[in-house]
Design a protein around this motif. Structure first.
Motif, PDB file in Angstrom:
ATOM      1  N   GLY A 441       0.850  -1.196   0.000  1.00 43.69           N
ATOM      2  CA  GLY A 441       0.000   0.000   0.000  1.00 43.69           C
ATOM      3  C   GLY A 441       0.878   1.236   0.000  1.00 43.69           C
ATOM      4  N   LEU A 442       0.341   2.314  -0.534  1.00 45.33           N
ATOM      5  CA  LEU A 442       1.103   3.554  -0.577  1.00 45.33           C
ATOM      6  C   LEU A 442       1.450   4.030   0.821  1.00 45.33           C
ATOM      7  N   GLU A 443       0.490   3.848   1.707  1.00 50.20           N
ATOM      8  CA  GLU A 443       0.678   4.276   3.083  1.00 50.20           C
ATOM      9  C   GLU A 443       1.913   3.614   3.693  1.00 50.20           C
ATOM     10  N   GLN A 444       1.992   2.294   3.485  1.00 53.31           N
ATOM     11  CA  GLN A 444       3.149   1.574   4.027  1.00 53.31           C
ATOM     12  C   GLN A 444       4.431   2.032   3.358  1.00 53.31           C
ATOM     13  N   ALA A 445       4.325   2.221   2.040  1.00 56.83           N
ATOM     14  CA  ALA A 445       5.507   2.648   1.293  1.00 56.83           C
ATOM     15  C   ALA A 445       6.027   3.967   1.834  1.00 56.83           C
ATOM     16  N   LEU A 446       5.087   4.880   2.078  1.00 57.70           N
ATOM     17  CA  LEU A 446       5.490   6.205   2.526  1.00 57.70           C
ATOM     18  C   LEU A 446       5.977   6.198   3.956  1.00 57.70           C
ATOM     19  N   TYR A 447       5.222   5.519   4.777  1.00 59.98           N
ATOM     20  CA  TYR A 447       5.547   5.574   6.189  1.00 59.98           C
ATOM     21  C   TYR A 447       6.609   4.554   6.573  1.00 59.98           C
ATOM     22  N   TRP A 448       6.259   3.305   6.411  1.00 62.69           N
ATOM     23  CA  TRP A 448       7.116   2.259   6.936  1.00 62.69           C
ATOM     24  C   TRP A 448       8.413   2.108   6.156  1.00 62.69           C
ATOM     25  N   TYR A 449       8.292   1.808   4.898  1.00 59.32           N
ATOM     26  CA  TYR A 449       9.501   1.559   4.114  1.00 59.32           C
ATOM     27  C   TYR A 449      10.295   2.837   3.874  1.00 59.32           C
ATOM     28  N   GLY A 450       9.601   3.864   3.460  1.00 59.97           N
ATOM     29  CA  GLY A 450      10.272   5.123   3.144  1.00 59.97           C
ATOM     30  C   GLY A 450      11.063   5.658   4.318  1.00 59.97           C
ATOM     31  N   VAL A 451      10.562   5.398   5.504  1.00 58.75           N
ATOM     32  CA  VAL A 451      11.208   5.969   6.677  1.00 58.75           C
ATOM     33  C   VAL A 451      12.324   5.078   7.200  1.00 58.75           C
ATOM     34  N   VAL A 452      12.071   3.784   7.155  1.00 60.69           N
ATOM     35  CA  VAL A 452      12.969   2.900   7.873  1.00 60.69           C
ATOM     36  C   VAL A 452      14.210   2.484   7.093  1.00 60.69           C
ATOM     37  N   SER A 453      14.020   2.100   5.854  1.00 60.56           N
ATOM     38  CA  SER A 453      15.174   1.468   5.215  1.00 60.56           C
ATOM     39  C   SER A 453      15.478   1.982   3.815  1.00 60.56           C
ATOM     40  N   ASP A 454      16.754   2.132   3.564  1.00 62.54           N
ATOM     41  CA  ASP A 454      17.266   2.536   2.266  1.00 62.54           C
ATOM     42  C   ASP A 454      16.839   1.592   1.163  1.00 62.54           C
ATOM     43  N   LYS A 455      16.937   0.302   1.495  1.00 65.97           N
ATOM     44  CA  LYS A 455      16.674  -0.736   0.509  1.00 65.97           C
ATOM     45  C   LYS A 455      15.228  -0.651   0.037  1.00 65.97           C
ATOM     46  N   GLU A 456      14.331  -0.478   1.016  1.00 61.79           N
ATOM     47  CA  GLU A 456      12.913  -0.408   0.671  1.00 61.79           C
ATOM     48  C   GLU A 456      12.609   0.874  -0.095  1.00 61.79           C
ATOM     49  N   ALA A 457      13.293   1.948   0.293  1.00 58.79           N
ATOM     50  CA  ALA A 457      13.089   3.216  -0.420  1.00 58.79           C
ATOM     51  C   ALA A 457      13.503   3.066  -1.873  1.00 58.79           C
ATOM     52  N   ARG A 458      14.575   2.298  -2.099  1.00 56.96           N
ATOM     53  CA  ARG A 458      15.035   2.085  -3.471  1.00 56.96           C
ATOM     54  C   ARG A 458      14.018   1.289  -4.268  1.00 56.96           C
ATOM     55  N   LYS A 459      13.310   0.371  -3.567  1.00 63.80           N
ATOM     56  CA  LYS A 459      12.258  -0.391  -4.241  1.00 63.80           C
ATOM     57  C   LYS A 459      11.151   0.558  -4.685  1.00 63.80           C
ATOM     58  N   VAL A 460      10.760   1.462  -3.759  1.00 64.72           N
ATOM     59  CA  VAL A 460       9.720   2.434  -4.084  1.00 64.72           C
ATOM     60  C   VAL A 460      10.160   3.257  -5.295  1.00 64.72           C
ATOM     61  N   ALA A 461      11.406   3.737  -5.223  1.00 68.44           N
ATOM     62  CA  ALA A 461      11.920   4.566  -6.313  1.00 68.44           C
ATOM     63  C   ALA A 461      11.986   3.782  -7.616  1.00 68.44           C
ATOM     64  N   GLY A 462      12.435   2.545  -7.514  1.00 68.35           N
ATOM     65  CA  GLY A 462      12.557   1.698  -8.704  1.00 68.35           C
ATOM     66  C   GLY A 462      11.202   1.490  -9.363  1.00 68.35           C
ATOM     67  N   PHE A 463      10.200   1.178  -8.536  1.00 70.07           N
ATOM     68  CA  PHE A 463       8.869   0.962  -9.076  1.00 70.07           C
ATOM     69  C   PHE A 463       8.316   2.249  -9.698  1.00 70.07           C
ATOM     70  N   VAL A 464       8.430   3.356  -8.952  1.00 70.07           N
ATOM     71  CA  VAL A 464       7.885   4.627  -9.444  1.00 70.07           C
ATOM     72  C   VAL A 464       8.561   5.021 -10.755  1.00 70.07           C
ATOM     73  N   ASN A 465       9.860   4.859 -10.789  1.00 69.10           N
ATOM     74  CA  ASN A 465      10.621   5.197 -11.992  1.00 69.10           C
ATOM     75  C   ASN A 465      10.106   4.408 -13.198  1.00 69.10           C
ATOM     76  N   THR A 466       9.976   3.078 -13.033  1.00 66.44           N
ATOM     77  CA  THR A 466       9.514   2.219 -14.123  1.00 66.44           C
ATOM     78  C   THR A 466       8.079   2.562 -14.521  1.00 66.44           C
ATOM     79  N   ALA A 467       7.215   2.678 -13.516  1.00 62.68           N
ATOM     80  CA  ALA A 467       5.804   2.910 -13.796  1.00 62.68           C
ATOM     81  C   ALA A 467       5.565   4.285 -14.424  1.00 62.68           C
ATOM     82  N   VAL A 468       6.324   5.268 -13.954  1.00 64.60           N
ATOM     83  CA  VAL A 468       6.179   6.625 -14.508  1.00 64.60           C
ATOM     84  C   VAL A 468       6.575   6.624 -15.985  1.00 64.60           C
ATOM     85  N   LYS A 469       7.662   5.939 -16.300  1.00 62.43           N
ATOM     86  CA  LYS A 469       8.117   5.882 -17.699  1.00 62.43           C
ATOM     87  C   LYS A 469       7.082   5.173 -18.580  1.00 62.43           C
ATOM     88  N   GLN A 470       6.536   4.083 -18.046  1.00 58.17           N
ATOM     89  CA  GLN A 470       5.514   3.342 -18.800  1.00 58.17           C
ATOM     90  C   GLN A 470       4.297   4.201 -19.044  1.00 58.17           C
TER      91      GLN A 470
END
Ligand code: ZN
Length: 481
Positions: A441-470
């Motif tokens: 969920g976006l909420e988790q992405a923003l709060y939990w992953y985005g805040v806690v870990s670099d690795k998870e933030a990179r996943k968010v960024a990776g997904f957003v980057n790919t999806a935005v381009k598509q």
């Protein structure tokens, strides 16, 4: 004046031997003796000049001059700052008389007034002024509506709006030198951002703000939020309280109030015979008898802010430093509470605004994440729920939370960023690629992953980057065919 003969002789020999020559390339012209004036750039010069003109006021008094009324006992005909002279008078005829005296004084003492640089300001409450003419050193003085004196713009209205405008402009100009520094260094540390902002931008803008700033707190506050919006690539319409909450910033109002209260304490501690102390006493007296002068009355304005932020006791005499510190802390927490309240009732993004807690620092901003990654996460965290855009890796896409999703045909799905991120079936495969079986969920992405870990933030960024381009690709193709 009580100087020893030896001391006087030292200075005398300093001047007897003074000469100068002009450097052109690596060559020097022959040297000239300095026979008049004081040595340029010498630390002793302002003092010598002050001593030289120290009799100016008594010279004026001897010719029956009175200046601007300070209080019942006294008036001020002139103010000197090194060789910078201000003449004060309450009438045109009085001013002409003083200017005549100045000419006479200069002739006696072999001084010259630069009439090009000298200006005349007529302070008034409003309306048109007569076409007054004033002459000095044989030339007519230019009549202006504002004048920059010791770095602050004084306007004929007695208000400092021109100064506030100029300060904001200067602060912005200084800020524009900070972005390249941060971008070149790819500095992703909020500590560095804040230090650079305060050292280079706000320090420039807030010069003298203990005096003029309290009338223009809201306006000056924009300097900080604009700086961080530009730095993090956040849209201009992002609410200021969101930006402060996201970055753990306090409104610049705090800085201005701190300066004003410290200045007040300093004036209160001065001997009552000194000008600042007497001006303050007079201002308080006038404010009591005529409360309508609020827009130009520094002390009344401070009183108004004291009521708003409950620091009335800090306005009284002899406030201990400790109590002043307490007042600052209290103002700070009230400003943070105001931001919290603004964010809580904001409809800009009422689904995720609870994730923004003013005064607390987002740990992901302090992690080792790169600057572009931090920009992306922050951008999403303070994103509006309605019309908004997202730029990542030079591709920009637009979202409109009020319109149906243009990508899929899911009933009731609107074209919001959260639908795009967590639900739109078009991006299901990418979502799975980055987040695995568990639908994030976006909420988790923003709060939990985005805040806690670099690795998870990179996943968010990776997904957003790919999806935005598509999405950009689909949008363009849809447009083309
Ligand atoms: Zn969709």
């Amino acid at each position: 004046m009580g100087f020893s003969a030896r001391f006087t002789n030292v200075i005398k020999s300093l001047y007897d031997k003074a000469h100068f020559s002009i450097k052109s390339g690596s060559q020097y012209t022959k040297s000239f003796d300095i026979s008049e004036g004081i040595l340029q750039g010498d630390v002793l010069s302002p003092v010598l000049f002050s001593l030289f003109v120290a009799d100016f006021e008594s010279f004026l008094r001897g010719r029956g001059v009175t200046g601007a009324q300070l209080d019942r006992g006294d008036d001020v005909p002139c103010l000197f700052y090194a060789d910078d002279l201000v003449l004060l008078n309450e009438s045109a005829s009085g001013m002409r008389k003083v200017l005549g005296c100045l000419d006479e004084y200069c002739a006696i003492n072999k001084l010259q007034v630069n009439s090009e640089k000298s200006k005349m300001v007529i302070f008034r409450k409003g309306g048109k002024t007569q076409d007054y003419k004033f002459r000095c050193a044989g030339k007519e003085l230019e009549l202006v509506s504002q004048f920059k004196y010791l770095g602050v713009v004084f306007s004929c209205s007695g208000k400092f709006s021109q100064q506030a405008d100029a300060a904001l402009k200067n602060g912005m100009a200084a800020a524009s030198n900070v972005y390249p520094l941060i971008n070149q260094a790819q500095s992703s540390s909020p500590k560095v951002w804040k230090t650079l902002f305060h050292a280079l931008s706000s320090a420039t803008a807030l010069y003298g703000s203990e005096v003029w700033g309290i009338f223009y707190c809201e306006m000056i506050d924009k300097l900080q939020t604009r700086f961080f919006k530009t730095l993090l690539h956040l849209p201009r319409n992002t609410p200021d309280a969101y930006v402060r909450a996201e970055l753990g910033l306090v409104s610049l109002k705090l800085t201005i109030l701190k300066r004003a209260l410290s200045w007040l304490a300093k004036v209160r501690a001065m001997d009552v015979s000194r000008f600042p102390s007497r001006c303050l006493a007079r201002m308080e007296e006038l404010g009591r008898s005529n409360p309508s002068t609020l827009s130009t009355d520094w002390f009344s304005q401070l009183g108004k802010l004291a009521m708003e932020f409950k620091f009335e006791s800090a306005l009284s005499f002899a406030v201990p430093k400790k109590d002043l510190g307490k007042a600052f802390e209290s103002i700070k927490s009230q400003l943070l509470e105001q931001d919290a309240a603004t964010v809580a009732i904001s409809r800009f993004n009422d689904r995720f605004n609870y994730l923004l807690v003013p005064g607390s620092e987002r740990s992901f901003l302090y992690s080792g994440m790169s600057l572009p990654l931090k920009r992306l996460i922050s951008r999403i965290r303070v994103m509006g729920k309605k019309k908004t855009s997202l730029t990542f890796d030079k591709v920009r896409v637009y979202f409109d939370g009020d319109a149906p999703c243009s990508m899929c045909n899911t009933p009731d799905a609107n074209d919001s960023f959260s639908h795009f991120f967590e639900a739109c079936p078009i991006f299901r495969i990418d979502r799975k690629r980055f987040f695995g079986e568990y639908v994030l969920g976006l909420e988790q992405a923003l709060y939990w992953y985005g805040v806690v870990s670099d690795k998870e933030a990179r996943k968010v960024a990776g997904f957003v980057n790919t999806a935005v381009k598509q999405r950009a690709l689909i949008e363009n193709e849809g447009f083309l065919f």
